[in-house]
Structure formats: C-alpha cells, structure tokens
Enzyme design. Sequence first.
Site, mmCIF file in Angstrom:
data_model
loop_
_atom_site.group_PDB
_atom_site.id
_atom_site.type_symbol
_atom_site.label_atom_id
_atom_site.label_comp_id
_atom_site.label_asym_id
_atom_site.label_seq_id
_atom_site.Cartn_x
_atom_site.Cartn_y
_atom_site.Cartn_z
ATOM 1 N N GLU A 153 0.589 -12.236 -15.914
ATOM 2 C CA GLU A 153 0.296 -11.138 -14.980
ATOM 3 C C GLU A 153 -0.410 -9.965 -15.641
ATOM 4 O O GLU A 153 -1.046 -9.177 -14.958
ATOM 5 C CB GLU A 153 1.552 -10.654 -14.255
ATOM 6 C CG GLU A 153 2.585 -9.970 -15.097
ATOM 7 C CD GLU A 153 3.741 -9.430 -14.240
ATOM 8 O OE1 GLU A 153 3.516 -8.983 -13.116
ATOM 9 O OE2 GLU A 153 4.873 -9.482 -14.722
ATOM 10 N N TRP A 163 -3.584 -1.966 -1.406
ATOM 11 C CA TRP A 163 -3.549 -3.299 -2.000
ATOM 12 C C TRP A 163 -3.997 -4.220 -0.878
ATOM 13 O O TRP A 163 -3.309 -4.379 0.121
ATOM 14 C CB TRP A 163 -2.134 -3.671 -2.447
ATOM 15 C CG TRP A 163 -2.063 -4.997 -3.133
ATOM 16 C CD1 TRP A 163 -2.257 -5.247 -4.457
ATOM 17 C CD2 TRP A 163 -1.820 -6.269 -2.516
ATOM 18 N NE1 TRP A 163 -2.128 -6.592 -4.710
ATOM 19 C CE2 TRP A 163 -1.879 -7.248 -3.545
ATOM 20 C CE3 TRP A 163 -1.574 -6.688 -1.226
ATOM 21 C CZ2 TRP A 163 -1.691 -8.609 -3.298
ATOM 22 C CZ3 TRP A 163 -1.383 -8.033 -0.975
ATOM 23 C CH2 TRP A 163 -1.446 -8.977 -2.009
ATOM 24 N N GLU A 181 10.036 -16.276 -17.602
ATOM 25 C CA GLU A 181 9.751 -14.827 -17.579
ATOM 26 C C GLU A 181 8.700 -14.470 -18.620
ATOM 27 O O GLU A 181 7.785 -13.684 -18.341
ATOM 28 C CB GLU A 181 11.049 -14.047 -17.798
ATOM 29 C CG GLU A 181 10.889 -12.552 -17.861
ATOM 30 C CD GLU A 181 10.266 -11.918 -16.615
ATOM 31 O OE1 GLU A 181 10.149 -12.618 -15.593
ATOM 32 O OE2 GLU A 181 9.862 -10.758 -16.680
ATOM 33 N N HIS A 213 7.440 -35.428 -19.430
ATOM 34 C CA HIS A 213 7.257 -36.031 -18.096
ATOM 35 C C HIS A 213 5.934 -35.593 -17.469
ATOM 36 O O HIS A 213 5.823 -35.462 -16.267
ATOM 37 C CB HIS A 213 8.446 -35.639 -17.202
ATOM 38 C CG HIS A 213 9.740 -36.179 -17.698
ATOM 39 N ND1 HIS A 213 10.145 -37.487 -17.512
ATOM 40 C CD2 HIS A 213 10.706 -35.603 -18.448
ATOM 41 C CE1 HIS A 213 11.314 -37.683 -18.103
ATOM 42 N NE2 HIS A 213 11.675 -36.554 -18.671
ATOM 43 N N ASN A 259 0.447 0.826 6.015
ATOM 44 C CA ASN A 259 0.978 -0.104 5.012
ATOM 45 C C ASN A 259 1.647 -1.213 5.790
ATOM 46 O O ASN A 259 2.506 -0.951 6.642
ATOM 47 C CB ASN A 259 1.983 0.590 4.084
ATOM 48 C CG ASN A 259 2.696 -0.438 3.202
ATOM 49 O OD1 ASN A 259 2.099 -1.437 2.805
ATOM 50 N ND2 ASN A 259 3.975 -0.229 2.931
ATOM 51 N N GLY A 260 1.265 -2.472 5.508
ATOM 52 C CA GLY A 260 1.890 -3.600 6.196
ATOM 53 C C GLY A 260 0.839 -4.633 6.572
ATOM 54 O O GLY A 260 -0.277 -4.619 6.069
ATOM 55 N N LYS A 277 3.297 -3.086 -7.482
ATOM 56 C CA LYS A 277 4.677 -3.026 -7.994
ATOM 57 C C LYS A 277 5.691 -3.441 -6.932
ATOM 58 O O LYS A 277 6.740 -3.968 -7.262
ATOM 59 C CB LYS A 277 4.989 -1.605 -8.449
ATOM 60 C CG LYS A 277 6.345 -1.435 -9.112
ATOM 61 C CD LYS A 277 6.430 -2.190 -10.423
ATOM 62 C CE LYS A 277 7.775 -2.021 -11.103
ATOM 63 N NZ LYS A 277 7.901 -2.898 -12.277
ATOM 64 N N LYS A 318 5.108 -12.752 -17.685
ATOM 65 C CA LYS A 318 4.621 -11.512 -18.304
ATOM 66 C C LYS A 318 3.206 -11.704 -18.829
ATOM 67 O O LYS A 318 2.320 -10.897 -18.617
ATOM 68 C CB LYS A 318 5.550 -11.094 -19.458
ATOM 69 C CG LYS A 318 6.892 -10.579 -19.033
ATOM 70 C CD LYS A 318 6.880 -9.155 -18.495
ATOM 71 C CE LYS A 318 6.797 -8.944 -17.029
ATOM 72 N NZ LYS A 318 7.632 -9.584 -16.081
ATOM 73 N N CYS A 358 0.883 -1.173 0.000
ATOM 74 C CA CYS A 358 0.000 0.000 0.000
ATOM 75 C C CYS A 358 0.916 1.217 0.000
ATOM 76 O O CYS A 358 2.125 1.100 0.140
ATOM 77 C CB CYS A 358 -0.863 0.030 1.259
ATOM 78 S SG CYS A 358 -1.904 -1.392 1.455
ATOM 79 N N ARG A 387 1.948 1.137 -5.951
ATOM 80 C CA ARG A 387 2.023 0.253 -4.775
ATOM 81 C C ARG A 387 0.708 -0.462 -4.498
ATOM 82 O O ARG A 387 0.624 -1.338 -3.634
ATOM 83 C CB ARG A 387 2.449 1.046 -3.542
ATOM 84 C CG ARG A 387 3.759 1.774 -3.685
ATOM 85 C CD ARG A 387 4.053 2.621 -2.466
ATOM 86 N NE ARG A 387 4.262 1.782 -1.297
ATOM 87 C CZ ARG A 387 5.424 1.226 -0.978
ATOM 88 N NH1 ARG A 387 6.480 1.433 -1.759
ATOM 89 N NH2 ARG A 387 5.557 0.464 0.080
HETATM 90 C C1 AGP Z 1 7.290 -8.896 -12.363
HETATM 91 O O1 AGP Z 1 6.728 -8.455 -13.597
HETATM 92 C C2 AGP Z 1 6.378 -8.664 -11.204
HETATM 93 N N1 AGP Z 1 5.992 -7.298 -11.147
HETATM 94 C C3 AGP Z 1 6.906 -9.233 -9.909
HETATM 95 O O2 AGP Z 1 7.106 -10.613 -10.106
HETATM 96 C C4 AGP Z 1 8.234 -8.650 -9.376
HETATM 97 O O3 AGP Z 1 9.297 -9.024 -10.220
HETATM 98 C C5 AGP Z 1 8.478 -9.232 -7.985
HETATM 99 O O4 AGP Z 1 7.421 -8.820 -7.148
HETATM 100 C C6 AGP Z 1 9.818 -8.816 -7.363
HETATM 101 O O5 AGP Z 1 9.825 -7.428 -7.174
HETATM 102 P P1 AGP Z 1 11.243 -6.747 -6.810
HETATM 103 O O6 AGP Z 1 12.151 -6.967 -7.988
HETATM 104 O O7 AGP Z 1 10.918 -5.292 -6.588
HETATM 105 O O8 AGP Z 1 11.775 -7.410 -5.577
#
Ligand code: AGP
Length: 613
Positions: free
Chosen positions: A493, A76, A486, A509, A102-103, A608, A490, A2, A27
Amino acid sequence: MCGIIGYIGNKQVIPVILNGLSNLEYRGYDSAGIAYLENSNINIYKAQGKLQNLKNKTENITANNSLNIGIGHIRWATHGVPNETNAHPHTSCFNKIALVHNGIIENYKELKDDLVKKGYNIQSQTDTEIIVHLIEEKLKEMPDKTTAIRNTLNDLDGAYALGIVFADEPETFFAARKSAPLIVGIGEGENFIASDVPATLEYTKKVIYLEDNEIAKLTKDNVEIFNKKNEKIEKKVELIPWEPVAIDKMGYKHFMLKEIHEQPNVVRQTLSDKLHSSEELVQLNEVKLNEEDLKKLERIQIIACGSSLHAAMVGKYIIEELVEIPVDVEASSEYIYKKNITGKNSLTIGISQSGETADTLTAIRQSKEKGSHALIITNRVDSTMAREADSLLPINAGIEVSVAATKSYTAQLLALYLLALNLAEIKKSVSNEKLTILKEELLKTPQQIEIMLSNKKAIQKCARKYYDTRDFIYIARGINFPAALEGALKLKEISYINATGYPAGELKHGPIAMLDNTIPVLSVLVPGTVYEKVLSNSEESKARDANIIAVTSSEDEKLESIFDYIIRIPQTDELISPIITTVPLQLLAYYIAEFLGKDVDQPRNLAKSVTVE
Ligand code: AGP
C-alpha cells in the site's frame, strides 16, 4: 472516503474551510474544492490533486461579507476520474445551489437518465451532481428548502453526508446524512458541519452527531434538526473530551515513521491502564460480559477490513488458545453479503481504527439484528461504530494520520490479547501460572519494540538491498501468519510493490512456481511450534534461487549460512510474538517506500477511512 466541511459565521470563510479540509485530508486527497456566498452569488474554486493546489488558488481571497457561508470538500473518487470537473462542490444549472457530498448514490444512473430527459445538462461523471439537480427540480414544486431537500433524499439509495448552500439564502445553509458520518459544530455566533471532529475542534468542542435521515438547518446563531418525517427534533449537544491534537510530524520525515515510533508508548499506556502487573487481573470494565454470558457463549466472530482484519486473525489464535471458544474471522465486505447465521449466544467483535468503515459498520448492525453482543475495538470513541456498540474497547492510540495503519494495528493486537486474558480469567480456562507468564511477556513488549526501533539501521540496509524488486513474498505459520499478511499489505500500500503473504505451508501448492532470483521471500521465523517447518519452507524457497530473508529471534548460528539477510528481533513467548514481529515489517515497508520516493503518508488511490461499501 471524502471529507466535507461547512461554515456560517463572521470569520473569513476561506481560511476556515481550508483549515478544516487540512484536517480531513486523511479521508482522501485526489481533488478539493470550496464554495462560498458573496453578494447573492456562489463563488466556486476547485483544484485537482492535493489540497495545496486549492490553497494556492484561494488563500489570498477574502470574502467581503460581514456574515459568511461556505462549504468545502476533499475527494477520494468513487464515480468519475479525479479532475477539476468531477471535484466538488457541484452546482445547479445557474449556480444558485452548491453541494458537497461524501458517500455513494447507488441509483444515480436512473436518476441521471430522468434528469437528462427533463433537459438537464450534466457536466460531470459524478453521482453527486445528480443530487444538486434533483434539489433544483424539487424546488420548482416545493419552494421550502427543507421540504425540497427531504423529497430529494427520499429518492436517493446509498450513503451521503451533504453540505448545501443556496445563493438566495445568505443567512442559512443545510446538511444531511445517511450512512456517512457528519457532525454539527456549535460555536458562539457561528456554526459548522464536518465529516469528522478534527475539522472543527479548534473552533468548538460542542458537537451534535447527526444520525441517519436527519437534516440540519444552520444559521450563525441557531441549528434546527429535522427527522425523517421533517419534524423538528431536539438533539443532545456533546462535549468533545480531548484537545485539538497538533497534527505534527514532530521532526519525523513522515507521519508513518512517527506513528511507528509511538508504538512503545501506546502499548505502555494501554498496559498501565489495563494490566498493572502479572499478578493482577486484567481491568476491562468496558466489556459487558460476565461468567453467565460466557457460559452461554457458543461462538465468537471477529469482523474487520484490511489491517484490522489481520489483527482479527491474531485475535482468533489467541482467543481459541486461551478461551477455547471457536472464533470465526470474516472480512466485513464478505460477511455482509452471505447468509447470516449469527445467533444470540454469540459475541461479535468489530475491529476498526476509524470506527467508520462502512462494510464493518453494516456487518455489526446485521449481527446485532440477530441478537449478537457487539464488542467494538476502535481508536475513535466518537465514531458511529463506537456509539452503536454494546461493549466498547477503545485502543487509545491517538490520532493516526498516515493512511498506513501501524500504531493502531499494534494497539488492536494488544486489546485482543487483553480481551483473551480477561475472558480466560473469567472462564478459568487457563492455569494461573500460564496467565502470569503471558502477562509478564506482555508487559515486556514496550521495551522490546524499543529495542527493534533502535535496530532500524539493519532494516534500512535490508530495504536498500531489496527496494527495487517488483514482487515480494512473505511467509509464516500459526499465530504469525497474519504478520506475513500485514507485512505484505504495508509494503503493497505504500510502495506499490506486488507483495503477497502466504501460509508457509501453502508455498508448495502453487506459489513456489513463481520463485526465481528476482523474488525475495521473507520468513517470520519465531522459535516455537512451527519454527522448523517455516525454516524448511524457507530453504525450499532458497532451493528455487529466491533470496530469503528472516525476521527472527532465533539464536541458531546456522541461520547465517542459510539466509541472505537476517532481521533480529527480541525473544518472547511465541503466543505474544505477533506484537513484536510486525514492527520490523512496518519499518521495512516504510524504508523501501521512502527509497522509492513514494508519497508514504498519502499513497495513491487510498484513504484512511473507507466510509463507502
Ligand atoms: C491499513 O494500513 C489500511 N490503511 C487499511 O487496510 C485499513 O486497515 C482498513 O481500511 C480498515 O480501516 P479501519 O480499521 O478504520 O476499519
């Protein structure tokens, strides 16, 4: 997860709070709220959904005080669904205290039970509301607010960054932090708190980084900080070295597309700082490891989450290949709950774009306690992780607004390549000829990324062909296996398609049972040690009726007759290819999500920076 902000000063408080929240939207964005003082009352406005909904409610309101105090929150959800009731700020029974958080409070259930027994009527499903009633309860025994806040914090288990206002304190407000980032912005005749620098940077570059268990008491002309024993302490005021970044799409439809296109310059900038030519040594002065340290080094572990974890996996390949030291890669959330056998002759590399990911921060702290040297690769040199690093390797990718990591991922890869080359130079574990070749290949990557970006029409066409699929499989082998993971992340998400990355050799497998003509299989097919194997795995998929796509630099003409779609990438050394292969996968995910009309920059349920475990 948050974002919080607080203000005291003579400005109109609502625009300051809303502006700050706009810079914290990365955030979390499932609801937002604001509380401000007016004539010994606390006015509260909240809105479910995006920040714009709160702006629509409040941007024409002016507070008619000369001195204004306000706090704001963008959420969030951790406890309680995203709705107006659960949105922050939360207030005490008679609206005499308002609080943003936040937390996560891990013991909130027993605290809540105790408050209910005492007759408190808890309105929301959140852990946060418990905190404000606890303060209310403590004030009955101890009227001093700093003391009441301190006693409340002593009862809390978990993480918090708090902003707190009191209706009967028209010239002061409070803040506190533990395991969640919080800064104090020092202005002229005004002061701020915020979860992150961008929220207050346009008003002041002077900040105090609150540390765990500290409380801040802010008036418009003064800030007092109290330690765990409630003793007043002096704190260093730091100057933020950068200008407020105009967080602007620069004409792109989404920040993600802009940040994908920034990658050539991000790579170029880093290379120009650290690798001037293929004949010169890598300039990594930030890494405090010399030949003696390296001789004693028995193992390296790289710890990260999400995309940063995928970068870590590429780092494993390249470091083991060039430096010949065993490398373990661990997801932070797994590392922190298992037996920690880290020793002092180990190097722990933490990779984190935000530098605030709670699991990674905890993991780094645990490995440091074991005597390991902590090297942090991050995009935020002002983050908690950066400040606790023994060695810091900034990736300087610039602010990454889109929740989906793109330029920061590529910059992390580059940092790992430069680190591997640097360690190999120190250890003399690779011939100069091979080092020169790899450096030449690395120095070509900005142009190669530009070539791929110029080829985006072919990727857009591929996206249009496959965007309405429900499942998607990505396969690769060796140093490009993380690219499959990766690429799948992408797509998952931002489009919410069920995409999965597998080692190509693993298909038979189990996963191959899923294949039919509804599941496309994308192969990352780079000429080198595993090319033929991945090609045959692709053909095995085709034999099960799957549509198969290749991301490849191969010029082999027979591929046209094998694959349903080919995305061409420039030729490069297999070891360097992960810097290239991921870019088309970013674009493919972007165009599919765009065709689906998804909220590309702010996907549902995500944030983020994951600052809670
Ligand atoms: C990646 O596209 C995501 N936004 C997420 O997996 C991100 O990489 C992960 O939360 C790690 O964040 P950081 O690199 O700030 O630690």
